[in-house]
Structures are given as structure tokens and as C-alpha cells.
Design a protein around this motif. Structure first.
Motif, PDB file in Angstrom:
ATOM      1  N   PRO A  13       8.497   2.290  43.177  1.00  0.00           N
ATOM      2  CA  PRO A  13       7.634   1.340  43.555  1.00  0.00           C
ATOM      3  C   PRO A  13       6.609   2.060  44.703  1.00  0.00           C
ATOM      4  CG  PRO A  13       9.609   0.648  44.196  1.00  0.00           C
ATOM      5  CD  PRO A  13       9.912   1.934  43.544  1.00  0.00           C
ATOM      6  N   SER A  14       5.890   3.220  44.515  1.00  0.00           N
ATOM      7  CA  SER A  14       5.160   4.057  45.280  1.00  0.00           C
ATOM      8  C   SER A  14       4.053   2.791  45.704  1.00  0.00           C
ATOM      9  CB  SER A  14       4.708   5.063  44.673  1.00  0.00           C
ATOM     10  OG  SER A  14       3.192   5.498  45.277  1.00  0.00           O
ATOM     11  N   VAL A  15       3.875   2.633  47.214  1.00  0.00           N
ATOM     12  CA  VAL A  15       2.692   2.231  47.818  1.00  0.00           C
ATOM     13  C   VAL A  15       1.421   2.520  47.282  1.00  0.00           C
ATOM     14  CG1 VAL A  15       1.703   1.334  49.958  1.00  0.00           C
ATOM     15  CG2 VAL A  15       4.379   1.369  49.505  1.00  0.00           C
ATOM     16  N   THR A  56      10.899   2.228  55.778  1.00  0.00           N
ATOM     17  CA  THR A  56      11.055   3.551  56.348  1.00  0.00           C
ATOM     18  C   THR A  56      10.273   3.803  57.611  1.00  0.00           C
ATOM     19  OG1 THR A  56      10.668   5.932  55.579  1.00  0.00           O
ATOM     20  CG2 THR A  56       9.465   4.307  54.659  1.00  0.00           C
ATOM     21  N   ASP A  57       9.177   3.304  57.722  1.00  0.00           N
ATOM     22  CA  ASP A  57       8.019   3.328  58.574  1.00  0.00           C
ATOM     23  C   ASP A  57       8.981   2.856  60.082  1.00  0.00           C
ATOM     24  OD1 ASP A  57       6.320   4.786  57.121  1.00  0.00           O
ATOM     25  OD2 ASP A  57       4.771   3.003  57.060  1.00  0.00           O
ATOM     26  N   MET A  58       9.985   2.093  59.859  1.00  0.00           N
ATOM     27  CA  MET A  58      10.602   1.692  61.254  1.00  0.00           C
ATOM     28  C   MET A  58      12.015   2.544  61.475  1.00  0.00           C
ATOM     29  SD  MET A  58       9.057  -0.617  62.876  1.00  0.00           S
ATOM     30  CE  MET A  58      10.295  -0.884  64.028  1.00  0.00           C
ATOM     31  N   THR A  66      16.306   6.485  52.419  1.00  0.00           N
ATOM     32  CA  THR A  66      16.086   6.648  50.876  1.00  0.00           C
ATOM     33  C   THR A  66      14.915   6.800  50.206  1.00  0.00           C
ATOM     34  OG1 THR A  66      16.187   4.372  50.099  1.00  0.00           O
ATOM     35  CG2 THR A  66      18.391   5.017  50.785  1.00  0.00           C
ATOM     36  N   VAL A  67      13.961   6.406  51.255  1.00  0.00           N
ATOM     37  CA  VAL A  67      12.389   6.490  50.424  1.00  0.00           C
ATOM     38  C   VAL A  67      11.942   7.798  50.809  1.00  0.00           C
ATOM     39  CG1 VAL A  67       9.992   5.499  50.701  1.00  0.00           C
ATOM     40  CG2 VAL A  67      12.136   4.036  51.147  1.00  0.00           C
ATOM     41  N   PHE A  68      12.121   8.433  51.648  1.00  0.00           N
ATOM     42  CA  PHE A  68      11.640   9.873  51.934  1.00  0.00           C
ATOM     43  C   PHE A  68      12.789  10.865  52.176  1.00  0.00           C
ATOM     44  CE2 PHE A  68       7.586   7.498  53.252  1.00  0.00           C
ATOM     45  CZ  PHE A  68       6.706   8.249  52.312  1.00  0.00           C
TER      46      PHE A  68
HETATM   47  C1  UD1 Z   1       2.813   4.525  52.354  1.00  0.00           C
HETATM   48  C2  UD1 Z   1       2.355   3.962  53.632  1.00  0.00           C
HETATM   49  C3  UD1 Z   1       3.552   4.956  54.713  1.00  0.00           C
HETATM   50  C4  UD1 Z   1       5.033   4.555  54.142  1.00  0.00           C
HETATM   51  C5  UD1 Z   1       5.207   4.601  52.810  1.00  0.00           C
HETATM   52  C6  UD1 Z   1       6.449   4.040  52.138  1.00  0.00           C
HETATM   53  C7  UD1 Z   1      -0.095   4.066  53.908  1.00  0.00           C
HETATM   54  C8  UD1 Z   1      -1.180   4.556  54.128  1.00  0.00           C
HETATM   55  N1  UD1 Z   1       1.175   4.640  53.722  1.00  0.00           N
HETATM   56  O1  UD1 Z   1       2.742   5.791  51.795  1.00  0.00           O
HETATM   57  O2  UD1 Z   1       3.239   4.621  55.870  1.00  0.00           O
HETATM   58  O3  UD1 Z   1       5.919   5.277  54.956  1.00  0.00           O
HETATM   59  O4  UD1 Z   1       4.259   4.001  51.889  1.00  0.00           O
HETATM   60  O5  UD1 Z   1       6.598   2.747  52.598  1.00  0.00           O
HETATM   61  O6  UD1 Z   1       0.195   2.955  53.035  1.00  0.00           O
HETATM   62  N2  UD1 Z   1       6.342   9.158  45.572  1.00  0.00           N
HETATM   63  C9  UD1 Z   1       6.373   9.943  44.119  1.00  0.00           C
HETATM   64  N3  UD1 Z   1       5.177  10.106  43.279  1.00  0.00           N
HETATM   65  C10 UD1 Z   1       4.275   9.309  43.584  1.00  0.00           C
HETATM   66  C11 UD1 Z   1       3.915   8.916  45.002  1.00  0.00           C
HETATM   67  C12 UD1 Z   1       5.176   8.592  45.698  1.00  0.00           C
HETATM   68  O7  UD1 Z   1       7.469  10.561  43.860  1.00  0.00           O
HETATM   69  O8  UD1 Z   1       3.262   9.694  43.035  1.00  0.00           O
HETATM   70  C13 UD1 Z   1       7.521   9.118  46.346  1.00  0.00           C
HETATM   71  C14 UD1 Z   1       7.022   9.684  47.722  1.00  0.00           C
HETATM   72  O9  UD1 Z   1       7.306  11.202  47.478  1.00  0.00           O
HETATM   73  C15 UD1 Z   1       7.968   9.203  48.537  1.00  0.00           C
HETATM   74  C16 UD1 Z   1       8.220   7.777  47.833  1.00  0.00           C
HETATM   75  O10 UD1 Z   1       7.757   7.740  46.622  1.00  0.00           O
HETATM   76  O11 UD1 Z   1       9.305   9.710  48.267  1.00  0.00           O
HETATM   77  C17 UD1 Z   1       7.257   6.630  48.702  1.00  0.00           C
HETATM   78  O12 UD1 Z   1       6.094   7.038  48.626  1.00  0.00           O
HETATM   79  P1  UD1 Z   1       4.762   6.089  48.664  1.00  0.00           P
HETATM   80  O13 UD1 Z   1       5.530   4.638  48.490  1.00  0.00           O
HETATM   81  O14 UD1 Z   1       3.897   6.327  47.718  1.00  0.00           O
HETATM   82  O15 UD1 Z   1       4.351   6.081  50.074  1.00  0.00           O
HETATM   83  P2  UD1 Z   1       2.580   6.456  50.498  1.00  0.00           P
HETATM   84  O16 UD1 Z   1       1.770   5.411  49.704  1.00  0.00           O
HETATM   85  O17 UD1 Z   1       2.297   7.985  50.564  1.00  0.00           O
END
Ligand code: UD1
Length: 421
Positions: free
Chosen positions: A165-167, A307-309, A329-331
Motif C-alpha cells: 500500500p504505497s502512499v 514509519t515517520d515517527m 517494516t516499511v523502509f
Molecule cells: C510517503 C511519505 C513519507 C512516508 C511514506 C510511508 C510523502 C511525500 N512522503 O512516502 O513521509 O515515510 O509515505 O508512510 O507523502 N515502494 C515500492 N514501490 C513503489 C513505491 C513504494 O516498492 O512504487 C516501497 C518503498 O520502497 C517503501 C514502501 O513502499 O519501502 C513505502 O513507500 P511509499 O508508501 O510509497 O512512500 P512514499 O510515498 O515515497
């Protein structure tokens, strides 16, 4: 280069007002590209370097942007977009620049954005964004350091399952799908409050989005979105950071404008640690007159612990009673603050994605650096309780995401100042 100087040991007391959310305002600014016919006024825009960077990205597209920090406003006129390319120089500074791809594809059927490249907190790929655009019918090509997406005949609604669930991917796909032909269904989307905020904003512009904040989002594409003013939600991560500052310094702080519903896991964990947290409709009061108890945390997508906290909570654990496990677990590679906290006397061991923190009686001030935004916040928190002087370098990382940090902390009684190195 500027740095922060902190003399630790002052309990924080008083009221701090939370600014608009960084992670809500960046997608909202990208979404202004979808709004036609009139000018957009965004309210409660925080005064952050990231806001300036994405504004510059819009300006390179030929969009008129006016930032009025005194009024927390950003005025955007996206009636004409002359260019579809976001250059390396800007995307390198801020990966969230990539959020303009969805709106550009939707409105112009074309976008060209520099590959974001590496990042301090992991590889952070963009495969899920691209998978979503391809499902909507875009052709993606990568070359010469750029990603190009083209949909000359427009985007078509599709069913998209996100493996994680990528943000950012959820936001980008949401913006693209809002003007695709027909129905799109996004399964396993991110459920963060910032996703709900973006959907609310797009709906005010005329989009038809249902289910934002749940595990399925349905988007009925529309032909046109009309620009509309919008007010950004308060920053739950800024609020959480001040909550920890109050608890760590054994202070008593009212965090005005914070929405407790958005920060439940941090509230729950602070209570578990023995910290007093009182919630009301206008904000959250956090007070503590003893060392907090060590409690384990594990980061997860929303509604899990953010994760941001993680870094800020770990800063508190360094001076808590007992030992606790922090699992990220997120990054990958999001423990950059650990080395800096260790320099200040913290006892932390890392094993893969887990850090074991053994609380110590006190930290000591020294020279440290902010390695990324939230790591920087964690070091500031440590400095607020450390014995003696803490000097923090590389504070441009902190300026990306904390509006008026020094002034807000000084108003609460902290001894912190910004100096030219
Ligand atoms: C957003 C936030 C960031 C926060 C993060 C997780 C913004 C501007 N930034 O970042 O502060 O830490 O959410 O809550 O809103 N991933 C993939 N493929 C993708 C996209 C992501 O594998 O195409 C993975 C990333 O490597 C990471 C995880 O998904 O391990 C979470 O990333 P994501 O939710 O996309 O974070 P951001 O949107 O970059």
C-alpha cells in the motif's frame, strides 16, 4: 551552512500550533495541475523547503505559483501548462516531485520526469506508480535518466492491485484515474489520512472517488476537473514529534490543531509508556513528570505505527526505563539516526530491521548531524534532554518538513537557536 545549537534540560510547557501537513500539501499541489478554469488557493500551507521545491517543479511546467507564507497560502494558476518535463535537479532534491506524473498524464496525456535516483532511507522504487499508469493504458519508456509516460488517446479505467500500500503510488494513480475513461478500482491502496485528504480535494474539483481511507478505492473518471480552493489537514507527524518532545522533557504541552484520530498508534504507545495524553476536539495535551517506560514499536502502513515517527519515538526510548525493540517494516535502511543517538550516549544495537534500545539515565550533548528529515527531528529531541550543548549540522533536512521548528520550540521554553556555521 547553518546549524542548530541546543542546551538541553528545559521542560517544555505551553501551547504549540500544528501546521498543515507536508505529506498532504505535496500531493495537493500536484493535484492543482488538474484544476482548470480558475485559480486555486490552498490554505494552511506549511512554510517548508519541500513546498518551495514542488512549487519550482510547477513553475518549470509554465504554471503560475505564488507562495504567501505569512498567510499560509499558495496560489496556483494552472490554466495553461506549457511543458511536461520535470528536471533531475528538482526531482533529485525531492522524490515527491514524481507526484506530478499522474496529473500530467491525466490532463495532457504525456509526462517526462527524471528518475528519482537513490535516497537516504532505502532504494524507494517507483515500480508501483508505473504499474498503475500502465494498467490505465499509458506507455512507459525509460532512457537518458528520464521516465516518459504517454497516453495519446487518454487513460482508460482499470482494476489495479498494489502489492504494497504505497502512499505515493496510491496518490499518483488516484490523480490519473480521476480523469480516465470509465471505472478504476484500486485494491490494497494506502489508507493514510493524506490519501483521504487528496480524495476529498479531488472530489471538490469534480472527481468521483469513493472508498478513500479503506482497502478499496473506486474512481469513476470524469472529463474535466475545475480548480477549487482547499484547506490542508494538520500535520500528524509534526504533532507526534511535539508529543514526544513534551513526554521526553517531562513537560506539559497542548498541541493545538492536532487531530487525535490521525495519530492513534502514537497516542496508544505514549500511554503504554506511562505518559499522560488527553485528547479533545481542538488538540492533544501531553504531560509527563517521570522517565517514560520502554515499549516496543513496529512500523506499519496506516493505521499502524507510522514509519515517520519511528526515529522520534526511538529518541524517547533512549532515555526510558528498561529496554525496547523497534522494528522498521516499511523502509529498509531507516536507522540512520542510530549512529547519531549513540554519539550522544544512547545504547542501541541493530540487527537487520530491528533495533534494541536500552534506556540510559542521561544523554550528553555533542556535535551530530541530521541525516534525513525524521532522523534530524530525533536528534533535536535528544538534544532537548541531553546534558550540555548539542550542535546539529545538515539542518536543511529538517527544514524540508518542520515549519518554524526553532520558534515553536523556543515558545515552549526550549533553549535552541539557529546559527551560521
Ligand atoms: C510517503 C511519505 C513519507 C512516508 C511514506 C510511508 C510523502 C511525500 N512522503 O512516502 O513521509 O515515510 O509515505 O508512510 O507523502 N515502494 C515500492 N514501490 C513503489 C513505491 C513504494 O516498492 O512504487 C516501497 C518503498 O520502497 C517503501 C514502501 O513502499 O519501502 C513505502 O513507500 P511509499 O508508501 O510509497 O512512500 P512514499 O510515498 O515515497
Amino acid at each position: 551552512m547553518e546549524k542548530l545549537i541546543i542546551n538541553g534540560g528545559k521542560p517544555l510547557r505551553g501551547t504549540v500550533k500544528i501546521s498543515g501537513a507536508k505529506n498532504a500539501v505535496l500531493p495537493a499541489i500536484a493535484a492543482t495541475l488538474l484544476g482548470q478554469d480558475r485559480v486555486t488557493v490552498l490554505d494552511e500551507v506549511p512554510n517548508l523547503d519541500d513546498v518551495r521545491t514542488i512549487s519550482e517543479v510547477l513553475k518549470t511546467l509554465g504554471v503560475k505559483v505564488q507562495h504567501v507564507p505569512e498567510q499560509c497560502q499558495l496560489i496556483v494558476d494552472a490554466s495553461s501548462i506549457e511543458n511536461i518535463t520535470a528536471p533531475y535537479e528538482l526531482v533529485r532534491r525531492m522524490r515527491a516531485s514524481f507526484l506530478i506524473m499522474g496529473p500530467l498524464l491525466a490532463r495532457l496525456g504525456e509526462a517526462k520526469i527524471s528518475l528519482p535516483g537513490g535516497c537516504a532511507i532505502g532504494t524507494r522504487p517507483i515500480d508501483l506508480h508505473l504499474k498503475g499508469f500502465e494498467a490505465l493504458g499509458a506507455q512507459i519508456s525509460i532512457g537518458h535518466g528520464y521516465i516518459e509516460a504517454k497516453a495519446p488517446n487518454g487513460l482508460k479505467g482499470a482494476r489495479i492491485y498494489l502489492d504494497f500500500p504505497s502512499v505515493g503510488a496510491t496518490e499518483n494513480i488516484l490523480m490519473a484515474a480521476s480523469m480516465a475513461e470509465g471505472l478504476s478500482v484500486i485494491e490494497n491502496p494506502a489508507q493514510e489520512p493524506e490519501i483521504v485528504d487528496l480524495a476529498n480535494y479531488l472530489n471538490i474539483m469534480g472527481a468521483k472517488i469513493r472508498g478513500a481511507g479503506t482497502n478499496v478505492i473506486k474512481v469513476e473518471g470524469v472529463k474535466k476537473l475545475v480548480a477549487h480552493d482547499y484547506t490542508i489537514i494538520p500535520d500528524r507527524i509534526e504533532a507526534g514529534t511535539y508529543m514526544i518532545a513534551a513526554a521526553m522533557t517531562r513537560g506539559d504541552v497542548y498541541i493545538a490543531n492536532a487531530i487525535s484520530e490521525h495519530i492513534k498508534p502514537v497516542i496508544a504507545k505514549l500511554k503504554e509508556a506511562g505518559v499522560t495524553v488527553d485528547e479533545d476536539v481542538d488538540g492533544i495535551r501531553v504531560a509527563c513528570d517521570h522517565r517514560p517506560k520502554a515499549v516496543d514499536i513496529k512500523t506499519l502502513p496506516y493505521p499502524g505505527f507510522p514509519t515517520d515517527m519511528q526515529a522520534q519515538f526511538m529518541a524517547m526510548l533512549t532515555i526510558s526505563t528498561g529496554s525496547a525493540m523497534v522494528t522498521e517494516t516499511v523502509f529498509e535502511n531507516r536507522f540512520m539516526h542510530v549512529d547519531e543517538l549513540r554519539r550522544m550516549g544512547a545504547r542501541i544495537k541493530i540487527d537487520g530491521r530491528t533495533a534494541m534500545v536500552h534506556g540510559v539515565d542521561y544523554l550528553t550533548g555533542c556535535q551530530v548531524k541530521a541525516t534525513d528529515l525524521r532522523a534530524g527531528a530525533a536528534i533535536v529531541l535528544a538534544g532537548l534532554v541531553a546534558e550540555g550543548e548539542t550542535q546539529i549540522g545538515y539542518i536543511h533536512h529538517i527544514d524540508r518538513g518542520y515549519d518554524n521548528l526553532v520558534e515553536k520550540l523556543v515558545n515552549l521554553g526550549a533553549d535552541i537557536r539557529r546559527v551560521d556555521q
